[in-house]
Design a protein around this motif. Structure first.
Motif, PDB file in Angstrom:
ATOM      1  N   UNK A  69       0.813  -1.226   0.000  1.00 27.24           N
ATOM      2  CA  UNK A  69       0.000   0.000   0.000  1.00 27.24           C
ATOM      3  C   UNK A  69       0.843   1.271   0.000  1.00 27.24           C
ATOM      4  N   UNK A  70       1.970   1.267   0.717  1.00 21.52           N
ATOM      5  CA  UNK A  70       2.762   2.489   0.828  1.00 21.52           C
ATOM      6  C   UNK A  70       3.251   2.980  -0.535  1.00 21.52           C
ATOM      7  N   UNK A  71       3.737   2.049  -1.358  1.00 20.30           N
ATOM      8  CA  UNK A  71       4.231   2.439  -2.683  1.00 20.30           C
ATOM      9  C   UNK A  71       3.095   2.687  -3.672  1.00 20.30           C
ATOM     10  N   UNK A  72       2.045   1.881  -3.598  1.00 19.57           N
ATOM     11  CA  UNK A  72       0.952   2.044  -4.558  1.00 19.57           C
ATOM     12  C   UNK A  72       0.259   3.388  -4.373  1.00 19.57           C
ATOM     13  N   UNK A  73       0.121   3.827  -3.113  1.00 18.52           N
ATOM     14  CA  UNK A  73      -0.501   5.129  -2.843  1.00 18.52           C
ATOM     15  C   UNK A  73       0.357   6.263  -3.394  1.00 18.52           C
ATOM     16  N   UNK A  74       1.664   6.190  -3.164  1.00 18.98           N
ATOM     17  CA  UNK A  74       2.580   7.222  -3.660  1.00 18.98           C
ATOM     18  C   UNK A  74       2.604   7.236  -5.186  1.00 18.98           C
ATOM     19  N   UNK A  75       2.577   6.059  -5.804  1.00 17.63           N
ATOM     20  CA  UNK A  75       2.569   5.982  -7.274  1.00 17.63           C
ATOM     21  C   UNK A  75       1.275   6.546  -7.854  1.00 17.63           C
ATOM     22  N   UNK A  76       0.151   6.297  -7.199  1.00 18.66           N
ATOM     23  CA  UNK A  76      -1.140   6.829  -7.674  1.00 18.66           C
ATOM     24  C   UNK A  76      -1.146   8.355  -7.588  1.00 18.66           C
ATOM     25  N   UNK A  77      -0.612   8.894  -6.500  1.00 20.86           N
ATOM     26  CA  UNK A  77      -0.514  10.355  -6.362  1.00 20.86           C
ATOM     27  C   UNK A  77       0.317  10.933  -7.515  1.00 20.86           C
ATOM     28  N   UNK A  78       1.435  10.269  -7.828  1.00 21.84           N
ATOM     29  CA  UNK A  78       2.274  10.722  -8.935  1.00 21.84           C
ATOM     30  C   UNK A  78       1.572  10.619 -10.271  1.00 21.84           C
ATOM     31  N   UNK A  79       0.822   9.540 -10.468  1.00 24.42           N
ATOM     32  CA  UNK A  79       0.087   9.353 -11.724  1.00 24.42           C
ATOM     33  C   UNK A  79      -0.943  10.457 -11.935  1.00 24.42           C
ATOM     34  N   UNK A  80      -1.518  10.946 -10.849  1.00 21.34           N
ATOM     35  CA  UNK A  80      -2.558  11.977 -10.929  1.00 21.34           C
ATOM     36  C   UNK A  80      -1.984  13.376 -11.143  1.00 21.34           C
ATOM     37  N   UNK A  81      -0.782  13.633 -10.613  1.00 22.32           N
ATOM     38  CA  UNK A  81      -0.310  15.011 -10.549  1.00 22.32           C
ATOM     39  C   UNK A  81       1.035  15.281 -11.227  1.00 22.32           C
ATOM     40  N   UNK A  82       1.683  14.270 -11.776  1.00 24.30           N
ATOM     41  CA  UNK A  82       2.979  14.500 -12.421  1.00 24.30           C
ATOM     42  C   UNK A  82       2.961  13.996 -13.871  1.00 24.30           C
ATOM     43  N   UNK A  83       3.898  14.460 -14.700  1.00 24.60           N
ATOM     44  CA  UNK A  83       3.960  13.979 -16.087  1.00 24.60           C
ATOM     45  C   UNK A  83       4.151  12.467 -16.136  1.00 24.60           C
ATOM     46  N   UNK A  84       3.626  11.812 -17.158  1.00 20.39           N
ATOM     47  CA  UNK A  84       3.722  10.348 -17.233  1.00 20.39           C
ATOM     48  C   UNK A  84       5.155   9.871 -17.409  1.00 20.39           C
ATOM     49  N   UNK A  85       5.472   8.803 -16.726  1.00 20.30           N
ATOM     50  CA  UNK A  85       6.790   8.175 -16.859  1.00 20.30           C
ATOM     51  C   UNK A  85       6.833   7.289 -18.105  1.00 20.30           C
ATOM     52  N   UNK A  86       5.688   6.684 -18.416  1.00 26.88           N
ATOM     53  CA  UNK A  86       5.598   5.767 -19.559  1.00 26.88           C
ATOM     54  C   UNK A  86       4.276   5.999 -20.283  1.00 26.88           C
ATOM     55  N   UNK A  87       4.322   6.114 -21.602  1.00 29.98           N
ATOM     56  CA  UNK A  87       3.112   6.283 -22.404  1.00 29.98           C
ATOM     57  C   UNK A  87       2.780   4.968 -23.101  1.00 29.98           C
ATOM     58  N   UNK A  88       1.570   4.471 -22.903  1.00 33.31           N
ATOM     59  CA  UNK A  88       1.160   3.208 -23.515  1.00 33.31           C
ATOM     60  C   UNK A  88       0.762   3.390 -24.973  1.00 33.31           C
ATOM     61  N   UNK A  89      -0.038   4.408 -25.239  1.00 29.41           N
ATOM     62  CA  UNK A  89      -0.520   4.640 -26.607  1.00 29.41           C
ATOM     63  C   UNK A  89       0.126   5.877 -27.197  1.00 29.41           C
ATOM     64  N   UNK A  90       0.064   5.987 -28.516  1.00 34.95           N
ATOM     65  CA  UNK A  90       0.651   7.132 -29.205  1.00 34.95           C
ATOM     66  C   UNK A  90      -0.280   7.619 -30.306  1.00 34.95           C
ATOM     67  N   UNK A  91       0.000   8.808 -30.785  1.00 35.44           N
ATOM     68  CA  UNK A  91      -0.719   9.362 -31.928  1.00 35.44           C
ATOM     69  C   UNK A  91       0.238   9.359 -33.116  1.00 35.44           C
ATOM     70  N   UNK A  92      -0.152   8.737 -34.190  1.00 36.71           N
ATOM     71  CA  UNK A  92       0.758   8.614 -35.326  1.00 36.71           C
ATOM     72  C   UNK A  92       0.092   9.080 -36.614  1.00 36.71           C
ATOM     73  N   UNK A  93      -0.742  10.117 -36.476  1.00 34.70           N
ATOM     74  CA  UNK A  93      -1.392  10.670 -37.661  1.00 34.70           C
ATOM     75  C   UNK A  93      -0.453  11.656 -38.349  1.00 34.70           C
ATOM     76  N   UNK A  94      -0.842  12.115 -39.516  1.00 35.15           N
ATOM     77  CA  UNK A  94       0.018  13.021 -40.267  1.00 35.15           C
ATOM     78  C   UNK A  94      -0.784  13.793 -41.295  1.00 35.15           C
ATOM     79  N   UNK A  95      -0.430  15.047 -41.467  1.00 37.23           N
ATOM     80  CA  UNK A  95      -1.027  15.895 -42.494  1.00 37.23           C
ATOM     81  C   UNK A  95       0.082  16.475 -43.363  1.00 37.23           C
ATOM     82  N   UNK A  96      -0.240  16.753 -44.607  1.00 38.00           N
ATOM     83  CA  UNK A  96       0.761  17.327 -45.509  1.00 38.00           C
ATOM     84  C   UNK A  96       1.245  18.688 -45.033  1.00 38.00           C
TER      85      UNK A  96
END
Length: 338
Positions: A69-96
């Motif tokens: 619980x101690x680490x999971x709570x701290x990690x959840x707080x970080x997930x809510x309020x800090x930039x992501x450490x890892x991105x699962x999905x990406x945007x790969x669209x493109x326009x001329x």
């Protein structure tokens, strides 16, 4: 704690320390290094602390212990309020009409590295040409006859009249204005160029904030005396804070479209990043995937960034693999709403 073995008790103490340090790191964006420079060093270790705390969560869950619980709570707080450490999905669209921007700390194009097979040694020039960016911003630029880059427009600012080192902005679009902030630094600076794309004038900033001069492959980060190392890095963070304030004052005078890219020499968990990214889009967060690792080290360090104003649309972000520098080039496709 009573039901834990001796080894688990030791691990829980280490877990508590790692969780506390990670929790403290969430305060980093709000405390200027000019106030507490030593505290700013923690920003470099946030990725490591995230991984350690995730390890402890998995460890305690496998043992069916509530200590997770101690680490999971701290990690959840970080997930809510800090930039992501890892991105699962990406945007790969493109326009001329996308503006294709590449930022690359080239380490002087690695021109001073001896290669056994000179026929295959391209210094990254061919790699850059293959990616064909519209805008190329280079940190640790070195003026050389071996330079194979071909762009119709460019702005290069060397450290001095006698120096061959500096920063560069290359562009396929006409540069109508350019300049340098001339930071008080031996090897770091900020330059800008205003490019004309159709009817739009877009400001391109190339930033290279104060270097920490850390050599991660050497013992003790290249410093025999750890106290001297901490003092030197702390002074670098203080200088970064001064440079950030200079940049923000200059940026405030420009109200048009803009892209800020370069080597921040700091992570997305730092005060520097928090100040500069405020009211902007981070191309990695908008369209990237994975860790976004941009520095060649054993754990993921994202210290190179492409930021845009809020009205921009980021259609792609890539971290590119190239071994001609200690940094990896980053590339993004950017557009704006009509």
């Amino acid at each position: 704690m009573k039901n834990l073995s001796f080894i688990d008790k030791v691990l829980y103490l280490l877990n508590s320390l790692a969780a506390t340090l990670l929790l403290l790191s969430y305060l980093l964006p709000f405390i200027s290094p000019s106030v507490v420079p030593v505290f700013a060093i923690l920003s470099l270790f946030v990725p490591f602390l995230l991984i350690i705390n995730l390890f402890f969560v998995i460890y305690w869950l496998l043992k069916l212990k509530r200590q997770f619980l101690i680490s999971i709570i701290v990690l959840i707080v970080g997930w809510l309020f800090t930039p992501p450490f890892y991105k699962i999905s990406s945007n790969n669209s493109s326009l001329n009409s996308d503006l294709k921007v590449m930022s690359y700390n080239v380490k002087a194009f690695d021109l001073f590295t001896k290669s056994k097979d000179s026929s295959n040694f391209s210094n990254g020039f061919d790699f850059i040409s293959d990616k064909n960016p519209d805008i190329l911003v280079i940190q640790e630029y070195y003026k050389s006859k071996k330079n194979k880059l071909s762009f119709p427009y460019k702005y290069i600012k060397l450290r001095s009249k006698k120096s061959q080192y500096g920063l560069a902005i290359y562009s396929k679009y006409k540069i109508v204005n350019s300049g340098s902030l001339d930071l008080d630094s031996k090897g770091n600076n900020i330059i800008f160029a205003d490019i004309l794309k159709n009817k739009d004038t877009i400001r391109i900033y190339n930033v290279h904030f104060e270097s920490l001069r850390i050599k991660p492959n050497e013992e003790n980060f290249g410093e025999e005396n750890s106290e001297k190392l901490i003092k030197r890095v702390s002074n670098s963070f203080k200088k970064q804070a001064e440079q950030t304030n200079i940049f923000l004052a200059h940026e405030k005078l420009w109200t048009g479209k803009k892209i800020i890219s370069g080597d921040f020499n700091n992570t997305s968990y730092s005060w520097l990043y928090h100040q500069i990214s405020d009211n902007k889009k981070d191309a990695f967060i908008e369209a990237g995937k994975g860790f976004g690792k941009s520095f060649s080290y054993w754990f993921p360090l994202r210290i190179d960034f492409i930021l845009t104003d809020k009205d921009a649309i980021v259609n792609q972000f890539l971290t590119l693999e190239n071994k001609n520098s200690d940094h990896f080039p980053i590339l993004s496709k950017i557009n704006w709403k009509d």
